[in-house]
Design a protein around this motif. Sequence first.
Motif, PDB file in Angstrom:
ATOM      1  N   THR A 177     -11.163 -23.256  86.198  1.00 22.60           N
ATOM      2  CA  THR A 177     -12.571 -23.428  85.821  1.00 22.60           C
ATOM      3  C   THR A 177     -13.462 -22.845  86.911  1.00 22.60           C
ATOM      4  O   THR A 177     -14.390 -22.097  86.648  1.00 22.60           O
ATOM      5  CB  THR A 177     -12.896 -24.931  85.679  1.00 22.60           C
ATOM      6  OG1 THR A 177     -11.832 -25.539  85.002  1.00 22.60           O
ATOM      7  CG2 THR A 177     -14.191 -25.112  84.923  1.00 22.60           C
ATOM      8  N   LEU A 178     -13.123 -23.186  88.136  1.00 23.00           N
ATOM      9  CA  LEU A 178     -13.896 -22.744  89.286  1.00 23.00           C
ATOM     10  C   LEU A 178     -14.066 -21.237  89.255  1.00 23.00           C
ATOM     11  O   LEU A 178     -15.167 -20.718  89.316  1.00 23.00           O
ATOM     12  CB  LEU A 178     -13.145 -23.147  90.553  1.00 23.00           C
ATOM     13  CG  LEU A 178     -13.985 -23.601  91.734  1.00 23.00           C
ATOM     14  CD1 LEU A 178     -14.836 -24.792  91.330  1.00 23.00           C
ATOM     15  CD2 LEU A 178     -13.068 -23.997  92.882  1.00 23.00           C
ATOM     16  N   ALA A 181     -21.242 -33.953  79.875  1.00 22.99           N
ATOM     17  CA  ALA A 181     -21.463 -32.741  80.672  1.00 22.99           C
ATOM     18  C   ALA A 181     -22.409 -31.802  79.946  1.00 22.99           C
ATOM     19  O   ALA A 181     -23.318 -31.224  80.548  1.00 22.99           O
ATOM     20  CB  ALA A 181     -20.132 -32.045  80.934  1.00 22.99           C
ATOM     21  N   TYR A 182     -22.205 -31.687  78.632  1.00 23.37           N
ATOM     22  CA  TYR A 182     -23.073 -30.815  77.836  1.00 23.37           C
ATOM     23  C   TYR A 182     -24.522 -31.296  77.907  1.00 23.37           C
ATOM     24  O   TYR A 182     -25.435 -30.525  78.221  1.00 23.37           O
ATOM     25  CB  TYR A 182     -22.593 -30.782  76.383  1.00 23.37           C
ATOM     26  CG  TYR A 182     -23.615 -30.201  75.437  1.00 23.37           C
ATOM     27  CD1 TYR A 182     -23.859 -28.838  75.421  1.00 23.37           C
ATOM     28  CD2 TYR A 182     -24.353 -31.023  74.585  1.00 23.37           C
ATOM     29  CE1 TYR A 182     -24.812 -28.299  74.573  1.00 23.37           C
ATOM     30  CE2 TYR A 182     -25.305 -30.489  73.743  1.00 23.37           C
ATOM     31  CZ  TYR A 182     -25.532 -29.134  73.737  1.00 23.37           C
ATOM     32  OH  TYR A 182     -26.479 -28.609  72.904  1.00 23.37           O
ATOM     33  N   LEU A 183     -24.726 -32.599  77.665  1.00 27.30           N
ATOM     34  CA  LEU A 183     -26.090 -33.138  77.681  1.00 27.30           C
ATOM     35  C   LEU A 183     -26.710 -33.006  79.065  1.00 27.30           C
ATOM     36  O   LEU A 183     -27.890 -32.694  79.201  1.00 27.30           O
ATOM     37  CB  LEU A 183     -26.075 -34.603  77.243  1.00 27.30           C
ATOM     38  CG  LEU A 183     -25.781 -34.845  75.763  1.00 27.30           C
ATOM     39  CD1 LEU A 183     -25.788 -36.336  75.459  1.00 27.30           C
ATOM     40  CD2 LEU A 183     -26.784 -34.118  74.886  1.00 27.30           C
ATOM     41  N   ALA A 184     -25.884 -33.227  80.101  1.00 25.97           N
ATOM     42  CA  ALA A 184     -26.400 -33.098  81.468  1.00 25.97           C
ATOM     43  C   ALA A 184     -26.904 -31.686  81.702  1.00 25.97           C
ATOM     44  O   ALA A 184     -27.987 -31.482  82.250  1.00 25.97           O
ATOM     45  CB  ALA A 184     -25.305 -33.442  82.469  1.00 25.97           C
ATOM     46  N   ALA A 185     -26.122 -30.698  81.214  1.00 27.64           N
ATOM     47  CA  ALA A 185     -26.518 -29.300  81.402  1.00 27.64           C
ATOM     48  C   ALA A 185     -27.822 -29.020  80.674  1.00 27.64           C
ATOM     49  O   ALA A 185     -28.723 -28.361  81.205  1.00 27.64           O
ATOM     50  CB  ALA A 185     -25.409 -28.379  80.892  1.00 27.64           C
ATOM     51  N   ILE A 236     -19.925 -24.464  76.617  1.00 30.47           N
ATOM     52  CA  ILE A 236     -18.637 -24.099  77.213  1.00 30.47           C
ATOM     53  C   ILE A 236     -18.253 -25.114  78.290  1.00 30.47           C
ATOM     54  O   ILE A 236     -17.135 -25.624  78.310  1.00 30.47           O
ATOM     55  CB  ILE A 236     -18.705 -22.663  77.778  1.00 30.47           C
ATOM     56  CG1 ILE A 236     -18.869 -21.672  76.618  1.00 30.47           C
ATOM     57  CG2 ILE A 236     -17.460 -22.331  78.594  1.00 30.47           C
ATOM     58  CD1 ILE A 236     -19.468 -20.346  77.006  1.00 30.47           C
ATOM     59  N   GLU A 237     -19.233 -25.454  79.141  1.00 28.09           N
ATOM     60  CA  GLU A 237     -18.972 -26.448  80.184  1.00 28.09           C
ATOM     61  C   GLU A 237     -18.450 -27.738  79.567  1.00 28.09           C
ATOM     62  O   GLU A 237     -17.456 -28.308  80.005  1.00 28.09           O
ATOM     63  CB  GLU A 237     -20.241 -26.728  80.989  1.00 28.09           C
ATOM     64  CG  GLU A 237     -20.457 -25.766  82.143  1.00 28.09           C
ATOM     65  CD  GLU A 237     -21.810 -25.992  82.815  1.00 28.09           C
ATOM     66  OE1 GLU A 237     -22.273 -27.150  82.859  1.00 28.09           O
ATOM     67  OE2 GLU A 237     -22.409 -25.002  83.261  1.00 28.09           O
ATOM     68  N   GLY A 238     -19.126 -28.184  78.498  1.00 28.66           N
ATOM     69  CA  GLY A 238     -18.718 -29.421  77.839  1.00 28.66           C
ATOM     70  C   GLY A 238     -17.308 -29.338  77.298  1.00 28.66           C
ATOM     71  O   GLY A 238     -16.498 -30.244  77.507  1.00 28.66           O
ATOM     72  N   ILE A 239     -17.020 -28.216  76.639  1.00 29.86           N
ATOM     73  CA  ILE A 239     -15.686 -28.058  76.028  1.00 29.86           C
ATOM     74  C   ILE A 239     -14.617 -28.007  77.114  1.00 29.86           C
ATOM     75  O   ILE A 239     -13.592 -28.692  77.031  1.00 29.86           O
ATOM     76  CB  ILE A 239     -15.652 -26.787  75.147  1.00 29.86           C
ATOM     77  CG1 ILE A 239     -16.475 -27.016  73.876  1.00 29.86           C
ATOM     78  CG2 ILE A 239     -14.216 -26.406  74.797  1.00 29.86           C
ATOM     79  CD1 ILE A 239     -16.855 -25.739  73.141  1.00 29.86           C
ATOM     80  N   VAL A 240     -14.892 -27.227  78.163  1.00 29.82           N
ATOM     81  CA  VAL A 240     -13.921 -27.129  79.270  1.00 29.82           C
ATOM     82  C   VAL A 240     -13.634 -28.519  79.827  1.00 29.82           C
ATOM     83  O   VAL A 240     -12.483 -28.906  80.012  1.00 29.82           O
ATOM     84  CB  VAL A 240     -14.447 -26.193  80.388  1.00 29.82           C
ATOM     85  CG1 VAL A 240     -13.624 -26.345  81.657  1.00 29.82           C
ATOM     86  CG2 VAL A 240     -14.429 -24.753  79.921  1.00 29.82           C
ATOM     87  N   MET A 241     -14.688 -29.291  80.050  1.00 26.91           N
ATOM     88  CA  MET A 241     -14.523 -30.613  80.648  1.00 26.91           C
ATOM     89  C   MET A 241     -13.701 -31.521  79.725  1.00 26.91           C
ATOM     90  O   MET A 241     -12.781 -32.200  80.157  1.00 26.91           O
ATOM     91  CB  MET A 241     -15.884 -31.243  80.914  1.00 26.91           C
ATOM     92  CG  MET A 241     -15.866 -32.258  82.037  1.00 26.91           C
ATOM     93  SD  MET A 241     -17.487 -32.340  82.825  1.00 26.91           S
ATOM     94  CE  MET A 241     -17.070 -33.227  84.324  1.00 26.91           C
ATOM     95  N   ALA A 242     -14.032 -31.493  78.421  1.00 25.12           N
ATOM     96  CA  ALA A 242     -13.323 -32.349  77.464  1.00 25.12           C
ATOM     97  C   ALA A 242     -11.845 -31.973  77.401  1.00 25.12           C
ATOM     98  O   ALA A 242     -10.968 -32.832  77.467  1.00 25.12           O
ATOM     99  CB  ALA A 242     -13.962 -32.226  76.084  1.00 25.12           C
TER     100      ALA A 242
END
Lengths: 261, 261
Positions: free
Chosen positions: B6-7, B84-88, B166-172
């Motif tokens: 991810t990084l 994560a998605y909502l935070a973004a 994408i961030e949300g999906i990656v995290m999930a």
Amino acid sequence: MSPSKTLWESTDRTLKEKEAGSPHKEKHAAHGELVRDAIIGFADGLTVPFALTAGLSSLGSAKLVILGGLAELFAGSLSMGLGAYLAAVTEAKHYEVEELRERAEVKEKPLAEEDEVYEIFEQYGIERAQSKGVVEGLKANEDMWVRFMMDFELKLEKPRTKMAWIEGIVMAVTYFFGGLLPMIPYFAFKNVTHALFTSIGITALILVVFGYVKALVTGCRHIDAVWSAVQTLLVGAVAAGASYGIVRGVNSAENVTAMTG
Amino acid sequence: MSPSKTLWESTDRTLKEKEAGSPHKEKHAAHGELVRDAIIGFADGLTVPFALTAGLSSLGSAKLVILGGLAELFAGSLSMGLGAYLAAVTEAKHYEVEELRERAEVKEKPLAEEDEVYEIFEQYGIERAQSKGVVEGLKANEDMWVRFMMDFELKLEKPRTKMAWIEGIVMAVTYFFGGLLPMIPYFAFKNVTHALFTSIGITALILVVFGYVKALVTGCRHIDAVWSAVQTLLVGAVAAGASYGIVRGVNSAENVTAMTG
């Protein structure tokens, strides 16, 4: 609400610890990162145990819900708190490593670094003739030059390591109490279904209020805050629904009494 | 390891999306925030379901462990990803609000803003005479001036909203698969104790490797990486121990068969 509280406390910390800048500036600066942490942290604390207990409630035993919920609360708050602490420590380490590297670059290839400063300003349409004064000023003071590169080239904020523990504890406590709230009905009612619906009611209320306050704190208008509250509620509903569905599905596939022997 | 992956992916994203700056600069810039997210996200994904299942294993039923674990996996990954998605999204909103405010300030009280630019440079020991050129350059271009204030006064990075999903999906996904690993033994073994010990072994191995890679990715030396690996392992052990202890304790206080009726 703990998250917004955390937000303000940390803002105050930032204010105390940063020498320069007016309150309004620092408040801004503090927000971005903390908003994110607070949202993820508290939303998890409230949502996961709620969704987990909702899912387990489909097994029909309040005690199982409580056991599963407690297991999650301790596992979650500890890993959350320790995770946040370690992340803060790692960040500090990372900053340290980068700072040494930057200092070495300033010492060993000052011309290249000088060029990098010019390039930073060129990004803002400022010609070298205009930024020359600043470059000269930085060259006159190595420490300031390094700090400038850390802030404006690498855009790394100096981590407040002494805060790592506090951040970790705040996150763990927030998660624990956030997660305890949806469980209370299962302690109170013998009937799991009653407990479930009460738990849904309590959690929905908190999620909405939290989502609303959260949005206001981040400087959104009321209409956006309402929308944010609805979103936060949806997260909880989706997570709980999925959890309930999967447990019920797997459970009806297997005979529950066979399982609990 | 997903977090370091991810990084790097996100680093590449940053590289593509940011017009200016050399790769090494942007890599740095991308790290700080992402390191934190990756560590908290993946550590949780691996630790919480592991600790929860370890705790539930004290009830002696592999099926209960699996049900509790699945409930946690879905609840956790969904609330993590959506959070994560909502935070973004909230961050993006926050940035937007601040940018409008900054633009208004530049328009309505340019002299005060001019002063703020001078103050920024004074923090680095640069006199007004030296920074005058830069100030003049900014005054010549409002957009650049606002961008400069966002970057150097408020230190807010322009959020990549299109990345929120994408961030949300990656995290999930990271959370889900991280959490699935410690559960595999409970699918494989009928004997819960065997499953527990295998789960501990698997998780310990992954936590150590993860902790090590994590530290290397953040630019630590090998010795620090080893120490980081040990720390990561300790988090898992503490969380699992606490979860196991509490479930066993509460459970022995109550009669388990009475509970599962």
